[in-house]
Design a protein around this motif. Structure first.
Motif, PDB file in Angstrom:
ATOM      1  N   ALA A  28       0.805  -1.223   0.000  1.00  0.00           N
ATOM      2  CA  ALA A  28       0.000   0.000   0.000  1.00  0.00           C
ATOM      3  C   ALA A  28       0.840   1.275   0.000  1.00  0.00           C
ATOM      4  O   ALA A  28       0.281   2.369   0.037  1.00  0.00           O
ATOM      5  CB  ALA A  28      -0.911  -0.004   1.228  1.00  0.00           C
ATOM      6  N   HIS A  29       2.136   1.164  -0.065  1.00  0.00           N
ATOM      7  CA  HIS A  29       3.025   2.306   0.104  1.00  0.00           C
ATOM      8  C   HIS A  29       3.522   2.853  -1.231  1.00  0.00           C
ATOM      9  O   HIS A  29       3.514   2.159  -2.248  1.00  0.00           O
ATOM     10  CB  HIS A  29       4.239   1.878   0.934  1.00  0.00           C
ATOM     11  CG  HIS A  29       4.900   0.639   0.392  1.00  0.00           C
ATOM     12  ND1 HIS A  29       5.740   0.633  -0.700  1.00  0.00           N
ATOM     13  CD2 HIS A  29       4.807  -0.659   0.789  1.00  0.00           C
ATOM     14  CE1 HIS A  29       6.142  -0.596  -0.950  1.00  0.00           C
ATOM     15  NE2 HIS A  29       5.590  -1.408  -0.063  1.00  0.00           N
ATOM     16  N   ALA A  30       3.955   4.097  -1.218  1.00  0.00           N
ATOM     17  CA  ALA A  30       4.790   4.614  -2.303  1.00  0.00           C
ATOM     18  C   ALA A  30       6.197   4.058  -2.104  1.00  0.00           C
ATOM     19  O   ALA A  30       6.569   3.637  -1.000  1.00  0.00           O
ATOM     20  CB  ALA A  30       4.795   6.130  -2.288  1.00  0.00           C
ATOM     21  N   THR A  31       6.996   4.054  -3.158  1.00  0.00           N
ATOM     22  CA  THR A  31       8.334   3.450  -3.111  1.00  0.00           C
ATOM     23  C   THR A  31       9.323   4.348  -3.838  1.00  0.00           C
ATOM     24  O   THR A  31       9.039   4.838  -4.934  1.00  0.00           O
ATOM     25  CB  THR A  31       8.336   2.066  -3.780  1.00  0.00           C
ATOM     26  OG1 THR A  31       7.319   1.256  -3.196  1.00  0.00           O
ATOM     27  CG2 THR A  31       9.692   1.377  -3.621  1.00  0.00           C
ATOM     28  N   LEU A  32      10.492   4.553  -3.233  1.00  0.00           N
ATOM     29  CA  LEU A  32      11.559   5.319  -3.891  1.00  0.00           C
ATOM     30  C   LEU A  32      12.588   4.358  -4.468  1.00  0.00           C
ATOM     31  O   LEU A  32      13.135   3.519  -3.760  1.00  0.00           O
ATOM     32  CB  LEU A  32      12.243   6.263  -2.903  1.00  0.00           C
ATOM     33  CG  LEU A  32      13.309   7.163  -3.521  1.00  0.00           C
ATOM     34  CD1 LEU A  32      12.677   8.201  -4.448  1.00  0.00           C
ATOM     35  CD2 LEU A  32      14.151   7.841  -2.450  1.00  0.00           C
ATOM     36  N   LEU A  33      12.835   4.493  -5.771  1.00  0.00           N
ATOM     37  CA  LEU A  33      13.869   3.721  -6.454  1.00  0.00           C
ATOM     38  C   LEU A  33      15.025   4.657  -6.765  1.00  0.00           C
ATOM     39  O   LEU A  33      14.830   5.715  -7.381  1.00  0.00           O
ATOM     40  CB  LEU A  33      13.312   3.111  -7.746  1.00  0.00           C
ATOM     41  CG  LEU A  33      12.062   2.240  -7.608  1.00  0.00           C
ATOM     42  CD1 LEU A  33      11.610   1.748  -8.982  1.00  0.00           C
ATOM     43  CD2 LEU A  33      12.308   1.060  -6.668  1.00  0.00           C
TER      44      LEU A  33
END
Length: 459
Positions: free
Chosen positions: A394-399
């Motif tokens: 359910a989260h945003a993700t930083l790549l």
């Protein structure tokens, strides 16, 4: 007086409403999902899941269940009037690629799709909505039981005849072609192999009968022009060696091609067939509805009206575009085009749909590559898994690509993924923030841009 509530009321428990319920559930948003019918839909109607929808199901943790329940689309076998046969395909099978793990449409009867999505979801069957009143901070909902409920948001996912849309007075613009109809039925039968989708053409490239085996079942989906004949008589007229032993769900489709003029009024939203109805040609309607819900769920979780405004901004143009594709395919059927059955247009897979240039697409690079803010986040292999493994949830993700120093401290998971730089077409140190619905929200070389984006979107 309006009673403050965090509840969302979902009206309609088809694939769209059930997907939204799952989204809200994993975001910790309380909800009720009501369905006027006494049972979930039990027909095969929308039987094709497109590659992008399979990625949604992967993110929801359901992909293995669907792959077990479904199957590849079989080759079509045309039984010609002269007694011969001709084998062909809707589309050639595509091999999985590092960026696209599910390249082909999966056939799953709609009743099974609903059944899998409904597992663990507390659907209130036999409960409809009769009234809506917009109030400051929410909506007062009257149920047909007489119960009155105060909700923060209401989502109408209650089909093409949507009660919610009618209560809102939202126009449903488009066309209904009463003369263009198709009879559909689920049948059991003997005397026919399940290795092909069997079709019997009529004279001058007209369509007479289709029998498609439904994976994971012993049923076939029958399609034919409207006729006074029963399903058994239709089949016997085409091939007396085939015997229909049981008839289940039946329906008569009419060409109804329409779209709501708005997808939001106050704190009430429309999704799926309540917002847009399609020809079944190309398998776009059910898939577009699931992705409406996937887009809307995380935005409801933010509680931000500005973020919720982007639901219509992003999904209405997509629905219009998809409606155009399915309508063109429908016209080819009506006109008797020689290649009317082909489904090899890459747009049908819905992997190229994007939100570039919209409010939530923050592209800060002066020289962006092929993958940009607003695009679907592609998959890519990593030393210990896949990019999709990092995005799931359910989260945003930083790549972080080519990032040599420590990753910035942010309220979202962050990962070094330099191995995926080629697929994401990045050069130099680059930060890619992926939204909870796995579309790229922000691309930058400055961590401050990511932090500002997260604050604006309440993520």
């Amino acid at each position: 007086m309006f009673t403050e509530s965090r509840f969302t009321i979902i009206v309609g428990a088809g694939p769209t409403g059930l997907t939204l319920a799952r989204q809200l559930d994993r975001h910790g948003v309380p909800y009720r999902i009501v369905e006027r019918s006494p049972k979930l839909f039990d027909g095969s109607r929308g039987k094709g899941l497109q590659p992008r929808t399979l990625e949604v199901l992967d993110d929801l943790g359901l992909i293995s269940r669907f792959l077990d329940a479904g199957g590849d689309y079989p080759a079509l076998l045309a039984h010609l009037p002269d007694g011969g046969t001709h084998e062909f395909r809707l589309d050639e099978p595509h091999d999985p690629a590092p960026s696209v793990p599910y390249p082909n449409m999966l056939m799953v009867p709609q009743w099974r799709t609903s059944e899998l999505l409904a597992e663990g979801i507390p659907v209130e069957l036999g409960t409809g909505v009769t009234g809506l009143t917009q109030l400051d901070g929410g909506v007062r909902v009257t149920l047909d039981s007489g119960e009155i409920v105060d909700a923060r948001y209401v989502v109408g996912a209650d089909g093409g005849r949507s009660t919610v849309r009618k209560l809102l007075g939202i126009g449903f613009e488009g066309e209904t072609h009463e003369e263009e109809r198709l009879f559909i039925a689920d049948v059991r039968l003997t005397g026919l192999d399940r290795d092909h989708w069997h079709v019997w053409p009529g004279p001058e490239r007209t369509f007479r009968l289709g029998l498609c085996p439904l994976p994971g079942t012993d049923w076939f989906q029958l399609t034919a022009p409207p006729s006074p004949l029963s399903p058994a008589e239709l089949v016997a007229a085409a091939d007396p060696s085939i015997t229909v032993t049981e008839v289940g769900w039946t329906s008569e489709f009419r060409a109804n091609i329409r779209m709501a003029s708005r997808f939001r009024t106050g704190n009430v939203f429309l999704a799926g067939d309540a917002a847009h109805v399609h020809s079944p040609a190309g398998g776009q309607g059910l898939n577009t509805g699931i992705q409406d819900a996937y887009n809307l769920g995380w935005k409801i979780a933010t509680g931000s009206s500005a973020v919720l405004d982007t639901y219509e901004e992003e999904r209405l143009p997509v629905a219009a575009s998809v409606l155009g594709i399915s309508t063109r395919l429908h016209r080819r059927h009506v006109d008797g085009d020689e290649d009317a059955m082909r489904r090899d247009d890459p747009a049908l897979r819905q992997l190229s749909l994007h939100y570039r240039g919209t409010t939530l697409a923050a592209e800060h690079r002066t020289d962006p590559g092929a993958v940009r803010a607003g695009d679907r986040a592609p998959d890519a292999p990593l030393p210990h898994g896949r990019v999709f493994d990092l995005l799931r949830g359910a989260h945003a993700t930083l790549l972080a690509f080519g990032w040599t120093g420590p990753l910035p401290e942010l309220p979202v998971p962050a990962h070094h993924v330099t191995e995926a730089a080629e697929i994401y077409d990045t050069t130099g140190p680059t930060l890619v923030l992926v939204r909870p619905d796995n579309y790229i929200g922000c691309v930058t070389r400055d961590p401050a841009d990511v932090l500002a984006y997260l604050r604006r979107q309440n993520l």
